[in-house]
Design a protein around this motif. Structure first.
Motif, PDB file in Angstrom:
ATOM      1  N   VAL A 239      56.829  41.253  60.053  1.00 41.77           N
ATOM      2  CA  VAL A 239      55.393  41.296  60.342  1.00 41.77           C
ATOM      3  C   VAL A 239      54.618  40.498  59.654  1.00 41.77           C
ATOM      4  O   VAL A 239      55.316  40.256  58.473  1.00 41.77           O
ATOM      5  N   PHE A 240      53.427  40.342  59.716  1.00 38.25           N
ATOM      6  CA  PHE A 240      52.190  39.467  59.416  1.00 38.25           C
ATOM      7  C   PHE A 240      51.442  39.727  58.959  1.00 38.25           C
ATOM      8  O   PHE A 240      50.733  40.715  59.979  1.00 38.25           O
ATOM      9  N   ARG A 275      55.611  38.891  67.564  1.00 43.35           N
ATOM     10  CA  ARG A 275      56.565  39.903  66.296  1.00 43.35           C
ATOM     11  C   ARG A 275      54.572  40.910  65.503  1.00 43.35           C
ATOM     12  O   ARG A 275      54.070  39.875  65.837  1.00 43.35           O
ATOM     13  N   PRO A 276      54.864  41.340  65.146  1.00 42.09           N
ATOM     14  CA  PRO A 276      53.684  42.705  64.815  1.00 42.09           C
ATOM     15  C   PRO A 276      52.877  41.399  63.534  1.00 42.09           C
ATOM     16  O   PRO A 276      53.418  40.970  62.954  1.00 42.09           O
ATOM     17  N   ALA A 326      53.475  49.672  56.262  1.00 38.15           N
ATOM     18  CA  ALA A 326      54.370  50.883  56.313  1.00 38.15           C
ATOM     19  C   ALA A 326      55.019  50.932  56.950  1.00 38.15           C
ATOM     20  O   ALA A 326      55.982  50.901  57.700  1.00 38.15           O
ATOM     21  N   GLU A 327      54.359  51.433  57.651  1.00 42.12           N
ATOM     22  CA  GLU A 327      54.262  52.487  58.855  1.00 42.12           C
ATOM     23  C   GLU A 327      54.623  51.606  60.323  1.00 42.12           C
ATOM     24  O   GLU A 327      55.364  51.825  60.723  1.00 42.12           O
ATOM     25  N   ASN A 331      58.317  51.860  62.017  1.00 47.05           N
ATOM     26  CA  ASN A 331      58.784  51.872  63.516  1.00 47.05           C
ATOM     27  C   ASN A 331      59.682  50.561  64.049  1.00 47.05           C
ATOM     28  O   ASN A 331      59.683  50.816  65.121  1.00 47.05           O
ATOM     29  N   TYR A 332      59.501  50.116  62.829  1.00 47.77           N
ATOM     30  CA  TYR A 332      60.391  48.665  63.830  1.00 47.77           C
ATOM     31  C   TYR A 332      62.085  48.759  64.130  1.00 47.77           C
ATOM     32  O   TYR A 332      62.809  49.825  63.375  1.00 47.77           O
ATOM     33  N   PRO A 333      62.110  48.335  65.098  1.00 42.22           N
ATOM     34  CA  PRO A 333      63.564  48.090  66.228  1.00 42.22           C
ATOM     35  C   PRO A 333      64.695  47.952  64.701  1.00 42.22           C
ATOM     36  O   PRO A 333      64.467  46.536  64.412  1.00 42.22           O
TER      37      PRO A 333
END
Ligand SMILES: Nc1nc2c(ncn2[C@@H]2O[C@H](COP(=O)(O)OP(=O)(O)OP(=O)(O)O)[C@@H](O)[C@H]2O)c(=O)[nH]1
Ligand SMILES: [Mg+2]
Length: 424
Positions: A239-240, A275-276, A326-327, A331-333
């Motif tokens: 995540v960035f 990526r998120p 954190a959320e 929920n990250y695959p």
């Protein structure tokens, strides 16, 4: 200083030579062959170690050799096997062969082991070469010479969350506020030259690792400003947090800046933009930044990037930002891991690499990894050694291939620095 790329030399242990000897005892003049086998050479093994954060240790020790197998002895004595060596590397280390750049291993887990070089097999002693018609073989096999390589170790950080953005926007300040890391913070560009890691303790959900990555600049994807070095680390974060100076302290436009960084990410690796990413609009303690925060929201929220106004320096808005991150992580695959794609490195296949035969000025020139190595460990000056080498050429189909090429008796064959005439 953080070292994330080093070149080292590794060598497997050679196999010990087989022994030529004959049983001797009082009253027995012609004992049978009793030459023992040589021991196996040691392997070179790499293992992931999570307690190592850098490749620093390799700055002082760069040559690693496994032990050679002992030669076989008289009276069926086997040579001792050589000692294998285990080289510890940080988790996230990619190992490349220096010459070809080919990836040999990618160590992504603690305790993960990879044998990079197998030790050479020991040679068989002369007792194995006795036949009913040849009861006193004066020949024993030589040990196999193990491979050696220059390899490049490259550490790609594996962090959950990466702080990205232009220089001087406050990435290190943010890291220092939410983890116990103590990065250098200063009001100039490229204060951070190598990534800093910190752990965000479980206030917002599970703990996670946050990486402060050096500032990127325009052209980073083409290597400007050590861009490639830095982008390599970006590649392995899930995540960035895209930090931008919402106050525009340096007089540039935050909306444009976010766009520019994302263009660099995309140019380096299009996967990165998928990526998120959340945008941290920093320095909102400075008056006049509200307007830019609204502009950032207007520009990016409909593209799926949430915008969080923060002030890293005064610890404002950080809870909301980290709760969101954190959320996302929660929920990250699970099955997504950022490993290098590479073909399994197959030492055996390399060993059996084909040979080539070219005819140069009437000379038959044979080349190939196998034959070259064979020359290396056969003593062709002796008659026995030469016979052994000839047998090798036959077994590998090289003699046949030479004949297919039209070789005749008395023609010259050249194999590396050795030349001989061809006789059947
Ligand atoms: N006013 C204000 N200044 C900040 C804030 N965050 C960081 N700064 C200042 O901005 C400057 C740069 O901060 P750093 O954290 O070193 O920036 P960086 O993004 O890590 O910079 P590089 O390592 O060069 O990429 C420092 O002078 C900080 O004190 C903030 O929220 N408000
Ligand atoms: Mg910094």
């Amino acid at each position: 200083m953080f070292v994330d790329r080093v070149k080292i030399h590794i060598k497997g242990g050679n196999g010990g030579n087989g022994m030529v000897s004959f049983f001797r005892a009082k009253y027995i003049t012609h004992g049978g062959p009793d030459g023992g086998d040589g021991g196996r050479g040691g392997d070179v093994i790499f293992v992931g170690d999570e307690s190592m954060g850098t490749l620093m240790d390799f700055r002082y020790k760069r040559i690693f050799k496994a032990g050679n197998g002992q030669d076989g002895g008289k009276r069926n004595c086997f040579g001792k096997d050589g000692e294998s060596i285990t080289i510890k590397v940080p988790v996230g280390t990619v190992i490349r062969e220096a010459e070809s750049g080919k990836i040999m291993a990618d160590i992504t887990k603690h305790g993960e082991e990879k044998i990079l070089i197998h030790g050479g097999k020991g040679g068989k002693g002369n007792q194995h070469f006795a036949t009913p018609t040849r009861q006193a073989p004066r020949y024993a096999e030589q040990g196999r010479v193990a491979k050696e390589y220059d390899v490049i170790l490259e550490l790609k950080l594996i962090a959950d969350v990466g702080l990205i953005g232009f220089p001087n926007v406050g990435k290190s300040t943010l890291l220092s506020m939410v983890t116990n890391a103590n990065p250098k913070i200063a009001n100039y560009h490229f204060t951070t030259l190598s990534p800093n890691l910190g752990v965000v303790e479980g206030r917002y959900g599970d703990s996670f690792v946050l990486a402060d990555i050096p500032g990127l600049v325009e052209g980073a994807s083409e290597g400007v400003g050590l861009g490639h070095e830095f982008l390599r680390h970006v590649e392995r974060t899930k995540v960035f947090i895209h930090v931008v100076d919402a106050a525009g302290v340096e007089g540039d436009d935050p909306v444009e800046n976010v766009r520019k960084i994302n263009q660099e990410l995309e140019a380096y690796n299009p996967e990165l933009l998928k990526r998120p990413q959340v945008i941290a609009a920093n320095k909102t303690d400075i008056p006049g930044s509200e307007e830019n925060v609204e502009r950032l929201k207007a520009a990016y929220e409909n593209e799926g990037f949430a915008v969080y106004p923060i002030s890293a320096a005064t610890n404002t808005g950080l809870d909301e930002l980290l709760t969101k991150v954190a959320e996302i992580l929660k929920n990250y695959p699970e099955d997504i891991v950022f490993e290098e794609e590479y073909e399994e490195y197959d030492e055996v296949a390399v060993d059996q690499e084909p040979f080539t035969i070219d005819i140069e000025d009437g000379v038959y020139v044979v080349k190939g990894v196998g034959v070259e190595k064979m020359i290396g460990y056969t003593n062709i000056d002796t008659e026995k050694g030469f016979a052994f080498f000839q047998r090798y050429l036959k077994e590998k189909g090289i003699i046949e291939a030479l004949e297919e090429k039209g070789i005749g008796e008395g023609d010259t064959v050249r194999i590396y620095d050795m030349e001989f005439e061809f006789w059947k």
